[in-house]
Structure formats: structure tokens, C-alpha cells
Design a protein around this motif. Structure first.
Motif, PDB file in Angstrom:
ATOM      1  N   TRP A   3       0.327  -1.053  -0.037  1.00 38.90           N
ATOM      2  CA  TRP A   3       0.034  -0.080  -0.293  1.00 38.90           C
ATOM      3  C   TRP A   3       1.410   1.204  -0.023  1.00 38.90           C
ATOM      4  CZ3 TRP A   3      -5.361  -1.129  -0.311  1.00 38.90           C
ATOM      5  CH2 TRP A   3      -5.832  -1.968  -0.277  1.00 38.90           C
ATOM      6  N   TRP A   4       1.593   1.393   1.018  1.00 37.79           N
ATOM      7  CA  TRP A   4       2.212   2.682   1.017  1.00 37.79           C
ATOM      8  C   TRP A   4       3.540   2.603   0.450  1.00 37.79           C
ATOM      9  CZ3 TRP A   4       7.463   2.177   2.194  1.00 37.79           C
ATOM     10  CH2 TRP A   4       8.057   0.220   3.196  1.00 37.79           C
ATOM     11  N   GLY A   5       3.892   1.629  -0.224  1.00 36.91           N
ATOM     12  CA  GLY A   5       5.543   1.593  -1.044  1.00 36.91           C
ATOM     13  C   GLY A   5       4.435   1.480  -2.335  1.00 36.91           C
ATOM     14  N   GLY A   6       3.566   1.027  -2.824  1.00 38.69           N
ATOM     15  CA  GLY A   6       2.857   1.333  -3.846  1.00 38.69           C
ATOM     16  C   GLY A   6       2.527   2.675  -4.171  1.00 38.69           C
ATOM     17  N   GLY A   7       1.974   2.845  -3.548  1.00 37.51           N
ATOM     18  CA  GLY A   7       1.291   4.250  -3.468  1.00 37.51           C
ATOM     19  C   GLY A   7       2.054   5.460  -3.476  1.00 37.51           C
ATOM     20  N   ILE A   8       3.765   5.580  -3.025  1.00 36.61           N
ATOM     21  CA  ILE A   8       4.612   6.268  -2.958  1.00 36.61           C
ATOM     22  C   ILE A   8       4.800   6.194  -4.621  1.00 36.61           C
ATOM     23  CG2 ILE A   8       6.677   7.144  -2.310  1.00 36.61           C
ATOM     24  CD1 ILE A   8       6.120   6.142   0.278  1.00 36.61           C
ATOM     25  N   ARG A   9       4.685   5.177  -5.517  1.00 39.96           N
ATOM     26  CA  ARG A   9       6.174   5.308  -7.015  1.00 39.96           C
ATOM     27  C   ARG A   9       4.473   5.668  -7.998  1.00 39.96           C
ATOM     28  NH1 ARG A   9       7.042  -0.719  -9.051  1.00 39.96           N
ATOM     29  NH2 ARG A   9       4.886  -0.924  -8.818  1.00 39.96           N
ATOM     30  N   ILE A  10       3.470   5.071  -7.370  1.00 39.68           N
ATOM     31  CA  ILE A  10       2.079   5.711  -8.075  1.00 39.68           C
ATOM     32  C   ILE A  10       1.700   7.079  -8.629  1.00 39.68           C
ATOM     33  CG2 ILE A  10       0.385   4.818  -7.412  1.00 39.68           C
ATOM     34  CD1 ILE A  10       1.131   4.722 -10.612  1.00 39.68           C
ATOM     35  N   TRP A  11       2.345   7.315  -7.015  1.00 39.27           N
ATOM     36  CA  TRP A  11       2.396   8.726  -6.449  1.00 39.27           C
ATOM     37  C   TRP A  11       2.907  10.163  -7.486  1.00 39.27           C
ATOM     38  CZ3 TRP A  11       5.093  12.401  -3.800  1.00 39.27           C
ATOM     39  CH2 TRP A  11       4.776  13.321  -3.282  1.00 39.27           C
ATOM     40  N   LEU A  12       4.373   9.409  -7.651  1.00 40.12           N
ATOM     41  CA  LEU A  12       5.484  10.038  -8.115  1.00 40.12           C
ATOM     42  C   LEU A  12       5.020  10.593  -9.847  1.00 40.12           C
ATOM     43  CD1 LEU A  12       8.253   8.388  -5.971  1.00 40.12           C
ATOM     44  CD2 LEU A  12       7.878  11.172  -6.182  1.00 40.12           C
TER      45      LEU A  12
ATOM     46  N   PHE B 197       4.166  13.685 -11.659  1.00 43.03           N
ATOM     47  CA  PHE B 197       4.544  14.492 -13.325  1.00 43.03           C
ATOM     48  C   PHE B 197       3.520  14.744 -14.274  1.00 43.03           C
ATOM     49  CE2 PHE B 197       6.111  13.653 -16.871  1.00 43.03           C
ATOM     50  CZ  PHE B 197       7.494  14.787 -16.870  1.00 43.03           C
ATOM     51  N   LEU B 198       2.192  13.738 -14.424  1.00 38.08           N
ATOM     52  CA  LEU B 198       1.315  14.072 -15.397  1.00 38.08           C
ATOM     53  C   LEU B 198       0.002  14.918 -15.409  1.00 38.08           C
ATOM     54  CD1 LEU B 198       1.777  10.250 -16.782  1.00 38.08           C
ATOM     55  CD2 LEU B 198       2.542  12.349 -18.295  1.00 38.08           C
ATOM     56  N   HIS B 199       0.071  14.622 -13.420  1.00 39.46           N
ATOM     57  CA  HIS B 199      -1.568  15.352 -13.022  1.00 39.46           C
ATOM     58  C   HIS B 199      -1.114  16.113 -12.443  1.00 39.46           C
ATOM     59  CE1 HIS B 199      -5.515  15.852 -12.935  1.00 39.46           C
ATOM     60  NE2 HIS B 199      -5.968  15.881 -12.018  1.00 39.46           N
ATOM     61  N   ARG B 200      -0.592  16.979 -11.466  1.00 44.47           N
ATOM     62  CA  ARG B 200      -0.365  17.872 -10.824  1.00 44.47           C
ATOM     63  C   ARG B 200      -0.992  17.745  -9.151  1.00 44.47           C
ATOM     64  NH1 ARG B 200       4.725  18.256 -10.743  1.00 44.47           N
ATOM     65  NH2 ARG B 200       4.868  20.244  -8.825  1.00 44.47           N
ATOM     66  N   PRO B 201      -2.465  17.718  -9.084  1.00 40.76           N
ATOM     67  CA  PRO B 201      -3.827  18.088  -8.664  1.00 40.76           C
ATOM     68  C   PRO B 201      -3.709  15.945  -7.910  1.00 40.76           C
ATOM     69  CG  PRO B 201      -4.353  18.536 -10.424  1.00 40.76           C
ATOM     70  CD  PRO B 201      -3.168  17.749 -10.821  1.00 40.76           C
ATOM     71  N   THR B 202      -2.640  15.405  -8.544  1.00 41.41           N
ATOM     72  CA  THR B 202      -2.702  13.901  -7.353  1.00 41.41           C
ATOM     73  C   THR B 202      -2.515  13.963  -6.341  1.00 41.41           C
ATOM     74  OG1 THR B 202      -2.373  13.293  -9.965  1.00 41.41           O
ATOM     75  CG2 THR B 202      -1.935  11.739  -8.026  1.00 41.41           C
ATOM     76  N   ARG B 203      -3.421  13.562  -5.025  1.00 41.68           N
ATOM     77  CA  ARG B 203      -2.675  13.676  -4.357  1.00 41.68           C
ATOM     78  C   ARG B 203      -2.034  12.071  -3.144  1.00 41.68           C
ATOM     79  NH1 ARG B 203      -7.966  16.402  -0.688  1.00 41.68           N
ATOM     80  NH2 ARG B 203      -6.107  16.247   0.902  1.00 41.68           N
ATOM     81  N   LEU B 204      -1.453  11.999  -2.380  1.00 39.04           N
ATOM     82  CA  LEU B 204      -1.027  10.669  -2.017  1.00 39.04           C
ATOM     83  C   LEU B 204      -1.955   9.827  -1.449  1.00 39.04           C
ATOM     84  CD1 LEU B 204       2.029   9.003  -1.322  1.00 39.04           C
ATOM     85  CD2 LEU B 204       1.922  10.340   0.796  1.00 39.04           C
ATOM     86  N   ARG B 205      -2.931  10.096  -0.627  1.00 44.80           N
ATOM     87  CA  ARG B 205      -3.622   9.441  -0.298  1.00 44.80           C
ATOM     88  C   ARG B 205      -4.206   8.825  -0.870  1.00 44.80           C
ATOM     89  NH1 ARG B 205      -9.355   9.538   0.842  1.00 44.80           N
ATOM     90  NH2 ARG B 205      -9.954   7.995   2.412  1.00 44.80           N
TER      91      ARG B 205
ATOM     92  N   MET C  63      -3.409   8.080  -4.034  1.00 47.40           N
ATOM     93  CA  MET C  63      -2.808   6.405  -4.879  1.00 47.40           C
ATOM     94  C   MET C  63      -2.408   6.024  -3.880  1.00 47.40           C
ATOM     95  SD  MET C  63      -2.190   7.922  -8.093  1.00 47.40           S
ATOM     96  CE  MET C  63      -4.620   8.437  -7.439  1.00 47.40           C
ATOM     97  N   VAL C  64      -2.027   5.754  -2.190  1.00 48.67           N
ATOM     98  CA  VAL C  64      -1.613   4.680  -1.487  1.00 48.67           C
ATOM     99  C   VAL C  64      -3.440   3.654  -2.017  1.00 48.67           C
ATOM    100  CG1 VAL C  64      -1.907   3.954   0.980  1.00 48.67           C
ATOM    101  CG2 VAL C  64      -0.643   6.080   0.179  1.00 48.67           C
ATOM    102  N   VAL C  65      -4.036   3.932  -1.922  1.00 48.61           N
ATOM    103  CA  VAL C  65      -5.229   2.677  -2.083  1.00 48.61           C
ATOM    104  C   VAL C  65      -5.340   2.045  -3.438  1.00 48.61           C
ATOM    105  CG1 VAL C  65      -8.086   3.044  -2.837  1.00 48.61           C
ATOM    106  CG2 VAL C  65      -6.960   4.495  -0.368  1.00 48.61           C
ATOM    107  N   ALA C  66      -4.355   3.195  -4.651  1.00 45.99           N
ATOM    108  CA  ALA C  66      -4.474   2.380  -5.362  1.00 45.99           C
ATOM    109  C   ALA C  66      -4.120   1.975  -6.109  1.00 45.99           C
ATOM    110  CB  ALA C  66      -4.512   3.786  -6.958  1.00 45.99           C
ATOM    111  N   GLY C  67      -2.584   2.277  -5.006  1.00 43.31           N
ATOM    112  CA  GLY C  67      -1.601   1.186  -5.121  1.00 43.31           C
ATOM    113  C   GLY C  67      -1.477  -0.316  -4.244  1.00 43.31           C
ATOM    114  N   GLY C  68      -2.080  -0.420  -3.055  1.00 44.78           N
ATOM    115  CA  GLY C  68      -2.549  -0.902  -2.457  1.00 44.78           C
ATOM    116  C   GLY C  68      -3.538  -2.566  -3.584  1.00 44.78           C
TER     117      GLY C  68
ATOM    118  N   PRO D  58      -6.341   8.463 -19.419  1.00 43.85           N
ATOM    119  CA  PRO D  58      -4.840   8.405 -19.933  1.00 43.85           C
ATOM    120  C   PRO D  58      -3.601   8.882 -19.216  1.00 43.85           C
ATOM    121  CG  PRO D  58      -6.284   9.399 -21.193  1.00 43.85           C
ATOM    122  CD  PRO D  58      -7.117   9.805 -20.247  1.00 43.85           C
ATOM    123  N   GLU D  59      -3.798   9.774 -18.083  1.00 43.74           N
ATOM    124  CA  GLU D  59      -2.665   9.578 -18.015  1.00 43.74           C
ATOM    125  C   GLU D  59      -2.589   8.557 -16.502  1.00 43.74           C
ATOM    126  OE1 GLU D  59      -4.952  11.838 -18.390  1.00 43.74           O
ATOM    127  OE2 GLU D  59      -3.754  13.576 -19.010  1.00 43.74           O
ATOM    128  N   ALA D  60      -3.790   8.084 -16.064  1.00 47.30           N
ATOM    129  CA  ALA D  60      -3.640   6.790 -15.088  1.00 47.30           C
ATOM    130  C   ALA D  60      -2.913   5.693 -15.517  1.00 47.30           C
ATOM    131  CB  ALA D  60      -4.957   6.786 -14.335  1.00 47.30           C
TER     132      ALA D  60
END
Length: 363
Positions: free
Chosen positions: A61-70, A74-82, A84-89, A120-122
Motif C-alpha cells: 500500500w504505502w510503497g506502491g502508493g508512493i511510487r504511483i504518486w510520483l 508528473f502527469l497530473h499535478r493535483p494528484t494526492r498521495l492518499r 494513490m496509496v489506495v490505488a497502489g494497494g 490516459p494519465e492513470a
């Protein structure tokens, strides 16, 4: 894509995962042939190392979230870490409940879109996270070989096969190198990849007629937008973002690489960290192609075969349960709760699919 995001599909995958995992563990208990040794091993588990295993289990969750957030930021500035943590997990969760990890990428894209990242960015960020995984192992594996790590594995072979564990590791490491080279070619020449995709869609339109053309209309726009996103990465800042994706792949896969060593120490067993890392890297790569959800059955068998060097036969069942809890069981349980909560428990209805229909590999 819609079928890959059906809650019914994931429910069936969860049921299959549970059933086959239970059968595999029962088989290992019979193989270990020592219930008493298993209970004694449970009683002597070291609490500190058990806590470390629990923390490792959350790295999906947190490792995959940090990676996909970074990558997504880069492609979509408003992306929030929280989000992406859910998405990564959920990416890892989806890969565990579908054969050959096919569901991980679509679930990640869907989750990212739920948190405001355009499809597309996702899609490109998800693809880049997969690239980060491949490049990470493509660098780490051969580097370990060059530095002489794992040579002690030469003395130990794989049961029923006349090859050493070291040979298996080298083969998997160089396979990552080949796949990484192909992915980098796609990244460096995105226009050629776009031409190939459009040629495939032209072929499908000719075969499928007007109905197929209507379905592919939005997909063409998505392919063009994704090419624009890939081109954005071919800049100094883009390459820096990709480097961040490669480095944070170590965090995203921390549990898969370190779980075995931590569980061994929790059971009071000694082992060389580097050698165990090489064996776990080999197991992780082989499970990418496992035909069962989450490698259920295959993971237990592979672990018993390759980790028998470090784990006494009587302790194989306990070791396997603790290892699988750290690597997959915890994510499967928590991810099921999160996914179906996001759908408000609608097990019979498909999740809203993203417009694009590409299947992106699990990261």
C-alpha cells in the motif's frame, strides 16, 4: 476492461484463492509430518520480528502508493498521495485475485480515476510503474551476479530438476533484462508503438465492421493521448520521475523480497540475507506467470521447493503460512474490504470502467 473490473470476477477469484491456499497448506502439513513441531514453532515466534513482518505486509500500500504518486503527479499535478496509496494497494490486490496478475493494472487505473486522475494519465502512470518494476529487477539481478552474490546457491539444486538455484536465479535475472530492453524501446520510440496500435485497431475495424469501429473510436483518442503522456516522460524531468519510479520499486516490492528473511528470523532460523533475497526474487518472477489467482498453490509449492535449503521440513507449514500472510494474505483481506466498500457492497454490478480498454500489466 469491464469484465476485468467485475466484482463478481474478483469474488470468484477470492473464493478460488482461499480454497486452493487452504488445500496447499493442508498438503504442506502432511508433507511436514510434524504437528508438534509446528505448534512449538508458533510458540517460539519472536515478537519483534513478527511485528516487522506485519509492517512489511503493508508495503503493497504505502510503497506502491508512493511510487504511483510520483509518476502520476508528473502527469497530473493535483494528484494526492492518499488516493494513490489506495490505488497502489488495490493494484496488488487485483493482481492476486486474477490469473497471471491480469487484474492489477485495470484496478489501479480505476482507483486512480476515482481519486481524480484522468484515465490516459492513470494508464501511462500504471504502465510506468510496471516499467519501474522491470528495470529495478533488470538492474539489481545482474548487478548482484557481477558482485558475486548468491554463489553459495550453486551447491543447491531444484528438486526433480538438474539445475542449481543459482542457475534459476541467473535465468530469471536475464529475462528481466530482455523484457526491460523491450519496454525501453517502446518508451524511446513511442510514435512507432502508436503506429502499431493504430494498425491493430484498423485490422479489428475491418473485421468487426461499424459496431467495432464505434467501440474503438474513443480508444483511438486514448492511444493518442497516452502517446502525448509518454513523450512528456522523454524530458529531463520525465527521466527523473522514471528514476523515482525505479527506486521506489524497492519499496513497492519490499515485502516480496524481505518477507522470507524476516519470517526465518521470527522462527529463530539463521540465513544469509543476500542469498534469501536472490531466491525470493526468483520466486517473485516465476509467480508473475502463475495461472492461478495470486499464484495460489504454485506459491506454496515453489516456496517449499526453493526455501527447503533454509527451512527444516517440519517447519515448512508454519513458515509458509507466515510468509504468505506477509506477502499476500494481509493484502487480500484488507484489499477485499476496501474494494467492496468503494463499490458499496454491490457484488453483482460491474465497477465503472475507464473509457480506454487496454489491459495494463500489474506493477
Amino acid at each position: 476492461m469491464a469484465s476485468l473490473l467485475s466484482p463478481r470476477l474478483f469474488r470468484r477469484g477470492l473464493e478460488f484463492f482461499i480454497l486452493v491456499s487452504v488445500l496447499a497448506l493442508v498438503a504442506l502439513l502432511i508433507y511436514g509430518n510434524s504437528w508438534r513441531a509446528s505448534w512449538l514453532a508458533i510458540e517460539r515466534i519472536r515478537p519483534g520480528w513478527a511485528l516487522a513482518a506485519l509492517l512489511l505486509a503493508s508495503s503493497d500500500w504505502w510503497g506502491g502508493g508512493i511510487r504511483i504518486w510520483l509518476l502520476a503527479k508528473f502527469l497530473h499535478r493535483p494528484t494526492r498521495l492518499r488516493g494513490m496509496v489506495v490505488a497502489g494497494g488495490l493494484n496488488t490486490w487485483g493482481s492476486y485475485l486474477t490469473p497471471s496478475q491480469t487484474g492489477g493494472g485495470p484496478v489501479m487505473i480505476w482507483a486512480m480515476s476515482r481519486y481524480g486522475v484522468p484515465v490516459p494519465e492513470a494508464t501511462i502512470a500504471t504502465f510506468m510503474s510496471f516499467v519501474g518494476t522491470v528495470v529495478f529487477f533488470a538492474i539489481a539481478g545482474p548487478l548482484a551476479i557481477v558482485l558475486g552474490a548468491g554463489r553459495s546457491l550453486r551447491a543447491h539444486g531444484v528438486p526433480l530438476v538438474h539445475v542449481s538455484l543459482y542457475d534459476v536465479f541467473k535465468a530469471s535475472a536475464w529475462a528481466f533484462v530482455v523484457i526491460g530492453a523491450l519496454l525501453l524501446f517502446v518508451l524511446v520510440f513511442p510514435s512507432r508503438a502508436r503506429t502499431v496500435l493504430h494498425a491493430v485497431m484498423d485490422f479489428l475495424e475491418r473485421r468487426g465492421g461499424a459496431k467495432m469501429a464505434a467501440r474503438l473510436a474513443g480508444l483511438r483518442e486514448g492511444v493518442d493521448r497516452m502517446q502525448e503522456c509518454v513523450v512528456q516522460f522523454l524530458t529531463p524531468l520525465g527521466w527523473l520521475a522514471m528514476l523515482g519510479g525505479v527506486l521506489t520499486s524497492a519499496l513497492a516490492h519490499a515485502n516480496k523480497l524481505l518477507a522470507a528473511f524476516v519470517v526465518l528470523r521470527a522462527l529463530g532460523l539463521e540465513a544469509n540475507l543476500v542469498d534469501v533475497l536472490l531466491v525470493q526474487t526468483t520466486i517473485s518472477f516465476l509467480l508473475y506467470f502463475a495461472p492461478t489467482p495470486g499464484g495460489a498453490g504454485a506459491a506454496e509449492a515453489l516456496s517449499a521447493a526453493l526455501m527447503g535449503l533454509y527451512v527444516p521440513r517440519a517447519l515448512v507449514p508454519v513458515y509458509t503460512v507466515l510468509w504468505r500472510c506477509t506477502v499476500s494474505y494481509a493484502t487480500v483481506i484488507f484489499g477485499s474490504f476496501v474494494f467492496f466498500r468503494m463499490l458499496h457492497g454491490r457484488l453483482g454490478e460491474p465497477a465503472p470502467p475507464p473509457p480506454a480498454e487496454e489491459v495494463v500489466p500489474a506493477a
